[in-house]
Write an enzyme that holds these catalytic residues in place. Structure first.
Site: not given
Length: 235
Positions: A196, A198, A87
């Site tokens: 994302h 994660e 991002c």
């Protein structure tokens, strides 16, 4: 061997701790790094996390691209170190010219948050080797400046040379050219994407799947790919 992956914190970073946890879940050791440092602390790979570095003043990622530590990031990229920009980190990579093109305000002018379907277009990078070419995955997306742009010539090169790492499926959430969600450099060690990964590494915290709510862990493959890339290079 213990693989050490650095996560650089910039003023305004929001997802640095999440990235550190994802690295730990993948079996590596996260190392916290600071934007004002010139020391990468001997790490084997790097993550530039999401957030709003320097408040996104001037242009998202533009100021962070000139942070002191970015000189070391550029040197590490040139030497082949695996580097992932997520991002805001993706925005930094294009602003630092480590990846081609640019990222602008979403076409609908609104911040968007959704679980986003993606297709893996390049499974031969340091961050995608655990996926299959053409595999469909679901990764959380949250951004306001995620529209990928570039010149006609750059787009032809990106498409022709297989530098598109990920493509949006189902809906283009921000107006990106050719539904591009992520890119790789020619060498395959630098990857950037707007979604994302994660946030999709642990059951109970990821996107919903047909099996159960919040059970999606498609993001884990990014980090285990990097671990394998480092281990393979050291063998």
């Amino acid at each position: 061997m213990t693989v050490r992956i650095g996560v650089i914190t910039f003023p305004g970073s929001l997802d640095d701790v999440d990235a550190q946890r994802a690295i730990r879940v993948a079996g590596a050791e996260p190392v916290a790094l600071w934007h004002g440092s010139h020391d990468l602390d001997g790490v084997d790979a790097l993550v530039l996390p999401g957030g709003f570095s320097y408040g996104d003043y001037l242009r998202a990622g533009a100021i962070a691209a000139h942070a002191p530590i970015m000189a070391e990031v550029k040197d590490a990229a040139a030497k082949g170190m695996p580097i992932l920009g997520i991002c805001n980190g993706f925005q930094m990579l294009v602003e630092a010219h480590l990846l081609p093109g640019g990222l602008i305000r979403n076409a609908h002018q609104q911040f968007i948050r959704r679980d986003q379907r993606l297709r893996v277009e390049n499974a031969s990078t340091a961050w995608t080797s655990e996926f299959e070419q053409g595999q469909e995955i679901v990764i959380p997306l949250k951004n306001a400046d995620g529209g990928y742009i570039c010149s006609v010539e750059t787009l032809e090169r990106v498409e022709g040379e297989g530098l598109v790492a990920f493509r949006y499926l189902g809906v283009n959430p921000n107006g990106s050219l050719d539904d591009i969600a992520g890119l790789t450099n020619e060498r395959g060690n630098v990857v950037g994407l707007m979604p994302h990964p994660e946030h999709a590494v642990e059951p109970g915290f990821g996107p919903d799947t047909s099996a159960a709510m919040r059970s999606g862990v498609d993001g884990l493959g990014f980090f285990t790919s990097a671990v394998q890339a480092v281990v393979g290079a050291a063998a």
